[in-house]
Write a protein that holds these residues in place. Structure first.
Motif, PDB file in Angstrom:
ATOM      1  N   PHE A  16     -11.946  -8.155  17.518  1.00  0.00           N
ATOM      2  CA  PHE A  16     -12.725  -8.573  16.335  1.00  0.00           C
ATOM      3  C   PHE A  16     -11.387  -8.537  15.070  1.00  0.00           C
ATOM      4  N   SER A  17     -11.594  -8.992  14.010  1.00  0.00           N
ATOM      5  CA  SER A  17     -10.819  -9.037  12.802  1.00  0.00           C
ATOM      6  C   SER A  17     -11.526  -8.557  11.709  1.00  0.00           C
ATOM      7  N   PHE A  18     -10.958  -7.368  11.045  1.00  0.00           N
ATOM      8  CA  PHE A  18     -11.417  -6.842   9.866  1.00  0.00           C
ATOM      9  C   PHE A  18     -11.571  -7.956   8.768  1.00  0.00           C
ATOM     10  N   LYS A  19     -12.530  -7.996   7.819  1.00  0.00           N
ATOM     11  CA  LYS A  19     -12.733  -8.743   6.677  1.00  0.00           C
ATOM     12  C   LYS A  19     -12.615  -7.615   5.659  1.00  0.00           C
ATOM     13  N   MET A  20     -11.733  -7.975   4.544  1.00  0.00           N
ATOM     14  CA  MET A  20     -11.671  -7.116   3.293  1.00  0.00           C
ATOM     15  C   MET A  20     -12.037  -8.005   2.149  1.00  0.00           C
ATOM     16  N   VAL A  21     -12.493  -7.351   1.258  1.00  0.00           N
ATOM     17  CA  VAL A  21     -13.063  -7.954  -0.165  1.00  0.00           C
ATOM     18  C   VAL A  21     -11.528  -8.032  -0.788  1.00  0.00           C
ATOM     19  N   ALA A  22     -11.186  -9.019  -1.225  1.00  0.00           N
ATOM     20  CA  ALA A  22      -9.874  -9.304  -2.078  1.00  0.00           C
ATOM     21  C   ALA A  22      -9.962  -8.686  -3.433  1.00  0.00           C
ATOM     22  N   GLN A  23      -9.693  -7.520  -3.554  1.00  0.00           N
ATOM     23  CA  GLN A  23      -9.633  -6.948  -4.849  1.00  0.00           C
ATOM     24  C   GLN A  23      -8.175  -6.473  -5.404  1.00  0.00           C
ATOM     25  N   PRO A  24      -8.017  -6.393  -6.543  1.00  0.00           N
ATOM     26  CA  PRO A  24      -6.708  -6.197  -7.044  1.00  0.00           C
ATOM     27  C   PRO A  24      -6.310  -4.710  -7.091  1.00  0.00           C
ATOM     28  N   ASN A  25      -7.184  -3.800  -6.745  1.00  0.00           N
ATOM     29  CA  ASN A  25      -7.053  -2.386  -6.784  1.00  0.00           C
ATOM     30  C   ASN A  25      -6.673  -1.923  -5.250  1.00  0.00           C
ATOM     31  N   VAL A  26      -6.786  -2.974  -4.345  1.00  0.00           N
ATOM     32  CA  VAL A  26      -6.345  -2.530  -3.050  1.00  0.00           C
ATOM     33  C   VAL A  26      -4.547  -2.255  -2.906  1.00  0.00           C
ATOM     34  N   HIS A  27      -4.471  -1.064  -2.313  1.00  0.00           N
ATOM     35  CA  HIS A  27      -3.115  -0.572  -2.373  1.00  0.00           C
ATOM     36  C   HIS A  27      -2.567  -1.054  -0.767  1.00  0.00           C
ATOM     37  N   ASN A  28      -1.263  -1.593  -1.156  1.00  0.00           N
ATOM     38  CA  ASN A  28      -0.459  -2.068   0.227  1.00  0.00           C
ATOM     39  C   ASN A  28       0.538  -1.051   0.297  1.00  0.00           C
ATOM     40  N   GLN A  29       1.122  -0.779   1.635  1.00  0.00           N
ATOM     41  CA  GLN A  29       2.066   0.327   1.821  1.00  0.00           C
ATOM     42  C   GLN A  29       3.343  -0.154   1.127  1.00  0.00           C
ATOM     43  N   SER A  30       4.219   0.981   0.740  1.00  0.00           N
ATOM     44  CA  SER A  30       5.389   0.814   0.081  1.00  0.00           C
ATOM     45  C   SER A  30       6.357   0.127   0.758  1.00  0.00           C
ATOM     46  N   THR A  31       7.316  -0.777   0.482  1.00  0.00           N
ATOM     47  CA  THR A  31       8.236  -1.232   1.345  1.00  0.00           C
ATOM     48  C   THR A  31       9.376  -0.693   1.643  1.00  0.00           C
ATOM     49  N   VAL A  32       9.488   0.538   1.237  1.00  0.00           N
ATOM     50  CA  VAL A  32      10.776   1.354   1.630  1.00  0.00           C
ATOM     51  C   VAL A  32      10.206   2.945   2.112  1.00  0.00           C
ATOM     52  N   TYR A  33      10.712   3.571   3.018  1.00  0.00           N
ATOM     53  CA  TYR A  33      10.169   5.100   3.381  1.00  0.00           C
ATOM     54  C   TYR A  33      11.413   5.761   3.422  1.00  0.00           C
ATOM     55  N   GLU A  34      11.107   7.039   3.078  1.00  0.00           N
ATOM     56  CA  GLU A  34      12.132   8.129   2.793  1.00  0.00           C
ATOM     57  C   GLU A  34      11.454   9.477   3.814  1.00  0.00           C
ATOM     58  N   TRP A  35      12.616   9.867   4.862  1.00  0.00           N
ATOM     59  CA  TRP A  35      11.935  10.651   5.804  1.00  0.00           C
ATOM     60  C   TRP A  35      12.193  12.074   4.830  1.00  0.00           C
ATOM     61  N   PRO A  36      11.185  13.226   5.164  1.00  0.00           N
ATOM     62  CA  PRO A  36      11.279  14.430   4.291  1.00  0.00           C
ATOM     63  C   PRO A  36      12.391  15.150   5.064  1.00  0.00           C
ATOM     64  N   LYS A  37      13.008  15.944   4.155  1.00  0.00           N
ATOM     65  CA  LYS A  37      14.286  16.748   4.350  1.00  0.00           C
ATOM     66  C   LYS A  37      13.703  18.221   4.667  1.00  0.00           C
ATOM     67  N   ASP A  38      12.536  18.538   4.311  1.00  0.00           N
ATOM     68  CA  ASP A  38      12.064  20.162   4.652  1.00  0.00           C
ATOM     69  C   ASP A  38      11.471  20.009   6.002  1.00  0.00           C
ATOM     70  N   SER A  39      11.943  20.873   6.911  1.00  0.00           N
ATOM     71  CA  SER A  39      11.757  20.993   8.223  1.00  0.00           C
ATOM     72  C   SER A  39      10.104  21.545   8.488  1.00  0.00           C
ATOM     73  N   LEU A  40       9.565  22.081   7.433  1.00  0.00           N
ATOM     74  CA  LEU A  40       8.423  22.528   7.770  1.00  0.00           C
ATOM     75  C   LEU A  40       7.373  21.370   7.432  1.00  0.00           C
ATOM     76  N   VAL A  41       7.814  20.457   6.400  1.00  0.00           N
ATOM     77  CA  VAL A  41       6.966  19.213   6.344  1.00  0.00           C
ATOM     78  C   VAL A  41       6.870  18.359   7.515  1.00  0.00           C
ATOM     79  N   ASN A  42       8.207  18.097   7.987  1.00  0.00           N
ATOM     80  CA  ASN A  42       8.597  17.318   9.279  1.00  0.00           C
ATOM     81  C   ASN A  42       7.450  17.837  10.275  1.00  0.00           C
ATOM     82  N   SER A  43       7.592  19.209  10.682  1.00  0.00           N
ATOM     83  CA  SER A  43       6.551  19.680  11.720  1.00  0.00           C
ATOM     84  C   SER A  43       5.445  19.224  11.335  1.00  0.00           C
TER      85      SER A  43
END
Length: 436
Positions: A16-43
């Motif tokens: 199948f393919s999902f159909k989405m309503v084209a609304q301007p409030n839809v969030h895309n993912q960021s273009t940059v990712y920064e890994w957490p530095k806190d070991s508890l967060v990474n765990s």
């Protein structure tokens, strides 16, 4: 599978393919990712990546008339309202829904059971959407489920009972919180019109008022972090509330005017407080890349390629996030196929369900969730605790592997109506041992 070799198929699904309503409030993912530095967060992030499938619950004032969540308050060109009703009268009508919201059948145990039966492993609950109506017992405003007609109910502090019900099913717990608050005089000041989703006054001219909003936001998040037991995820929506220097083309594409001032709420200060109360807390400051977006959240879509950092597609089971009468629910086949593609590409699926104004998930939605769960019960080993492989798909075959790399899984997706074949072929991912 080796070229020109065949193997018995373990599980077949419908393409199948999902159909989405084209609304301007839809969030895309960021273009940059920064890994957490806190070991508890990474765990905790690694633990979250094992879960793969969660439920996001939109529940608030909008469930009373069964309309789109919050957005009908916003004066942007894509919003449709009754043209015979003035905007001010419409806002008054919407705010007054707080006087009739009385969910006497509130049943978070039903929600948790439905999510468990679907094979879900984590939950994100809307403690406050953009309309500012708090679904928890906040001391910062009277605009709350715990202050209206439901206030004398033993379960008036609904967030507490939602989180408790899901904890009993061993779910990871996420608190959705909207950074903008359209009911707050510190965000939408009644002195001015409210032309769009942004705050409606110049922060540089009125710094006291913005500082009061920052204090208000900090205090509400502090209440959630200190008064509701163990929280795993703080899921922050409203990505247009951000420092001005982080405004990018994706934000501009939402269709709202970008103000010339910064909507900086001091995330560093909030994060320090939140993680002091909840060590290892995952923070999801949607689309605002950096140390407070621990995983990305493309909305109503799946990235076109595999991503090597943590991410989650948030999608609706029906056409709406919240409850609307006679919603058009996606078939279990569609949801399962979406889940397979997402997991094969390294993500998780957060599926949206909206309880009614009485506090129950509609029977039709529950039926769809049970069908998904039937498949998950048979094939969950290929979804949970898995990671990606380099060649993550070949044609209509998708691949995952156990977290320790000890087992490879192939999931075949067929066009709807096709007969389940006896054999399947694919290129690449040559088995190293016997194939079942």
């Amino acid at each position: 599978m080796m070229n020109n070799k065949k193997v018995v198929v373990l599980a077949i699904l419908i393409l199948f393919s999902f159909k989405m309503v084209a609304q301007p409030n839809v969030h895309n993912q960021s273009t940059v990712y920064e890994w957490p530095k806190d070991s508890l967060v990474n765990s905790k992030l690694d633990k979250w990546q094992d879960k793969k499938f969660g439920m996001i619950i939109h529940w608030g004032l909008y469930s009373v008339p069964g309309i789109i969540e919050s957005w009908s308050l916003c004066s942007e060109s894509w919003i449709e309202r009754d043209s015979t009703v003035s905007y001010d009268n419409y806002k008054k009508w919407y705010w007054d829904l707080s006087k009739s919201f009385n969910p006497v059948k509130f049943n978070p145990e039903q929600w948790a059971q439905a999510a468990h039966d679907a094979g879900m492993r984590y939950v994100v609950f809307t403690t406050k959407h953009h309309d500012g109506f708090a679904m928890f017992d906040t001391k910062q405003t009277e605009f709350s489920i715990a202050k209206g007609p439901f206030k004398n109910n033993p379960r008036a502090d609904v967030a507490k009972y939602v989180f408790d019900a899901f904890r009993k099913k061993d779910f990871m717990i996420g608190a959705y919180f909207s950074k903008p608050d359209w009911h707050s005089e510190y965000y939408w000041w009644s002195k001015y019109a409210t032309p769009d989703r942004n705050n409606n006054y110049d922060i540089n001219k009125f710094p006291w008022r913005w500082n009061k909003f920052k204090e208000y936001t900090y205090n509400q998040i502090s209440e959630l972090m200190h008064n509701y037991g163990s929280i795993d995820i703080l899921w922050l929506d409203g990505g247009w509330v951000r420092p001005l220097e982080s405004v990018n083309d994706e934000v501009r594409s939402w269709g709202a005017n970008i103000p010339s001032w910064s909507q900086n709420i001091d995330m560093k200060h909030i994060a320090e407080m939140a993680r002091s109360a909840q060590p290892g807390l995952l923070m999801v400051d949607r689309t605002v890349h950096g140390p407070y977006e621990n995983y990305q959240t493309p909305e109503q879509k799946i990235p076109s390629v595999k991503l090597d950092h943590p991410w989650e597609s948030c999608m609706t089971l029906g056409d709406a996030w919240g409850f609307v009468p006679n919603d058009n629910y996606k078939s279990s086949f569609k949801v399962i196929h979406s889940l397979i593609e997402i997991v094969s590409k390294g993500g998780s699926l957060l599926l949206g369900v909206g309880p009614s104004s009485q506090g129950v998930i509609p029977d039709e939605a529950v039926k769809h969730l049970k069908k998904i769960g039937f498949w998950m019960n048979k094939n969950g080993e290929a979804i949970y605790n898995t990671r990606t492989v380099s060649d993550y798909h070949n044609g209509n075959v998708w691949f995952t592997q156990k977290k320790d790399g000890s087992k490879l899984f192939a999931l075949l997706c067929l066009d709807e109506g096709n007969v389940v074949p006896e054999y399947v072929e694919w290129n690449g991912n040559i088995p190293k041992r016997e194939v079942r």
